[in-house]
Design a protein around this motif. Sequence first.
Motif, mmCIF file in Angstrom:
data_model
loop_
_atom_site.group_PDB
_atom_site.id
_atom_site.type_symbol
_atom_site.label_atom_id
_atom_site.label_comp_id
_atom_site.label_asym_id
_atom_site.label_seq_id
_atom_site.Cartn_x
_atom_site.Cartn_y
_atom_site.Cartn_z
ATOM 1 N N VAL A 140 1.009 -1.133 0.050
ATOM 2 C CA VAL A 140 0.003 -0.073 0.032
ATOM 3 C C VAL A 140 0.880 1.298 0.125
ATOM 4 C CG1 VAL A 140 -1.707 1.059 1.245
ATOM 5 C CG2 VAL A 140 -1.771 -1.077 1.198
ATOM 6 N N ALA A 141 0.567 2.020 -0.981
ATOM 7 C CA ALA A 141 1.349 3.335 -0.797
ATOM 8 C C ALA A 141 1.269 4.306 0.301
ATOM 9 C CB ALA A 141 0.798 4.113 -2.248
ATOM 10 N N TYR A 142 2.335 4.890 0.787
ATOM 11 C CA TYR A 142 2.328 5.770 2.030
ATOM 12 C C TYR A 142 2.025 7.075 1.292
ATOM 13 C CZ TYR A 142 5.269 2.511 4.281
ATOM 14 O OH TYR A 142 5.993 1.267 4.919
ATOM 15 N N ASN A 143 1.427 7.878 2.383
ATOM 16 C CA ASN A 143 1.347 9.304 2.205
ATOM 17 C C ASN A 143 0.113 9.369 0.869
ATOM 18 O OD1 ASN A 143 3.346 9.500 3.959
ATOM 19 N ND2 ASN A 143 4.880 10.091 2.326
ATOM 20 N N PRO A 162 -3.645 10.330 0.201
ATOM 21 C CA PRO A 162 -4.903 10.645 1.009
ATOM 22 C C PRO A 162 -6.188 9.913 0.689
ATOM 23 C CG PRO A 162 -4.194 12.194 -0.822
ATOM 24 C CD PRO A 162 -3.234 11.439 -0.686
ATOM 25 N N TYR A 163 -6.111 9.108 -0.407
ATOM 26 C CA TYR A 163 -7.042 8.555 -0.979
ATOM 27 C C TYR A 163 -7.168 6.928 -0.398
ATOM 28 C CZ TYR A 163 -7.440 11.922 -4.166
ATOM 29 O OH TYR A 163 -7.121 13.405 -4.796
ATOM 30 N N ASN A 164 -6.237 6.622 0.415
ATOM 31 C CA ASN A 164 -6.192 5.225 1.000
ATOM 32 C C ASN A 164 -5.753 5.117 2.381
ATOM 33 O OD1 ASN A 164 -3.520 5.494 1.418
ATOM 34 N ND2 ASN A 164 -2.857 3.812 0.174
ATOM 35 N N PRO A 191 -8.050 11.416 4.878
ATOM 36 C CA PRO A 191 -9.029 11.047 3.909
ATOM 37 C C PRO A 191 -9.977 12.214 4.338
ATOM 38 C CG PRO A 191 -8.478 9.037 4.581
ATOM 39 C CD PRO A 191 -7.537 10.213 5.784
ATOM 40 N N GLY A 192 -10.788 13.076 3.382
ATOM 41 C CA GLY A 192 -11.882 13.621 3.675
ATOM 42 C C GLY A 192 -11.251 15.235 4.076
ATOM 43 N N ALA A 193 -10.131 15.282 4.165
ATOM 44 C CA ALA A 193 -9.510 16.843 4.524
ATOM 45 C C ALA A 193 -9.744 17.582 3.282
ATOM 46 C CB ALA A 193 -8.080 16.724 4.932
ATOM 47 N N GLU A 194 -9.708 18.950 3.600
ATOM 48 C CA GLU A 194 -9.853 19.928 2.480
ATOM 49 C C GLU A 194 -8.765 20.133 1.664
ATOM 50 O OE1 GLU A 194 -11.223 23.450 4.059
ATOM 51 O OE2 GLU A 194 -13.299 22.822 4.904
ATOM 52 N N ASP A 195 -8.503 20.573 0.509
ATOM 53 C CA ASP A 195 -7.403 20.739 -0.346
ATOM 54 C C ASP A 195 -6.562 21.949 0.378
ATOM 55 O OD1 ASP A 195 -8.218 18.930 -2.319
ATOM 56 O OD2 ASP A 195 -9.098 20.412 -3.392
#
Length: 519
Positions: free
Chosen positions: A36-39, A41-43, A232-236
């Motif tokens: 699994v990829a680190y860093n 935001p989608y996982n 996840p879900g944090a604003e841009d």
Amino acid sequence: MNITRTYLIHFLLLLFCGTLLSACKNQSGVSPKTGVAYNDPYNGGLQINRKVKEGPGPGLVVIEGGTFVMGGSLNEDITYAHDNLKRRVTVASFYMDETEVSNADWLEYLHWLNQNFPDDKELYYNAIPDTLAWRHPLSYNEPYVDLYLRHPAYQDYPVVGITWEQANDYCVWRTDRVNEHILRQKGALVDYKTLAESQARPGEPFNTDIYLNGQYKGEGIDGEQMPKDNTPGAEDGARRTVRMEDGVLKQPYRLPTEAEWEYAALGLVGNTEYGNVEGSKVYPWNGLGVRSPKRRTQGLMMANFKITGGDNMGVAGYLNDGGDITVSVTNYLPNDYGLYNMAGNVNEWVSDVYRQLSYEDFEDFNPFRGNVYMDKQYEDAEKGIIAKDKYGRPIKVPATAPRKQTWEELQAATNDSEQTDFQHDVRGFADEPNDELYGVTTLVNNKSRVYKGGSWNDRAYWLNPATRRYLQQDESNAMIGFRCAMTLVGSPEVNTSVKPSFPANRSKAQGGKKILGIF
């Protein structure tokens, strides 16, 4: 030929750019165990940062640890104390102050307290050294009472009149100031100018533990260069506070343990070759004498101490050690670790409780004898909120369990103030002195702290790193100062170039990819 060379150059440039782009794509890194990829935001946004080999904090030098014979440099126990008999121990690598804490360093501390708590006169008063320690019957030392701490002529002299408790308070303060400065420089906190001009200034000063627990943030505190929030879900563009996992903040400053101090003072690193100690020492320098044997400095004293009764500095016109009382913290040559005045000038507090027979009890790895285990007190255990005192520091309480509690035990202990029968004094081996005998047969109790090193008013015997004495932790005198230490994290090896080593395939262990930093 020129055309071929031009094409070759262009080809190499394209190859380099392609490699660079590929490296940039792979900078996110992947878990070598799950793929699994680190860093990302989608996982889940797990952030694993590049491995950090930290350097020392301000004022510190690195002390590569190892094994040594604690008490081994003491050839003659002239006091017949038998309190540091020879025992082989291991000291982990750590950092230590290059010099003793000076008057200027302490004045910086006092200035900060006065600036941040101008109405708290008690706090400031309790931090002032006991300058009356200079007073002695039938001795005219009164000028030092008023001048030694504050006159600029003594600014680089070691601070004295400091209790063990005051020294520990300074270590806590220094930790917070260093970490606050790091965060302001990196932009994770607002810079000093913005803070000074802000109308929304924080109500409490920065504290490392409170910050790491997410309780020091908000308007007037957060900087523009905080780490990116990959939750996840944090604003841009969302930002978060720095975590310990980021490898940005320094470990706490603290007093060195007795074993660390003795190991660092002896400085056997300069006497080793291929893992063998080629020569022992009596003092932090080589040789059996206290004068320099080298031609250019022959006969000069190697430390500031009392040569004989009534001889604190020698004869006018050719003073032997150049000091009537203390001298500058950088006088004399440093030892092989680069530490100044590990013998003479002032004795130095260490963290250990004094017991005559500690050498029989303590561990052979990082030996230390302290008092109670302490934990941070929770204001709300369910939400993980740490209780703070009026200065914004975490409240510490004796530990209620030897290991991690269950969630139910933690809630019960916090909400109902339940105390278990855990003996949090295991570091003192529950050896409370008999109050009926205290002061009659012994002066040692659980507030007796070790100090080492010899001072400007001590004879040469006390310059030996293995000698040890004690004083109550709330007492002080004009012969005791201190220096700070810090735990070294990661590999203990410092001098890696002096020995062969096996090749390490670090890229394979990290899935062949580089891991992003936090900013």
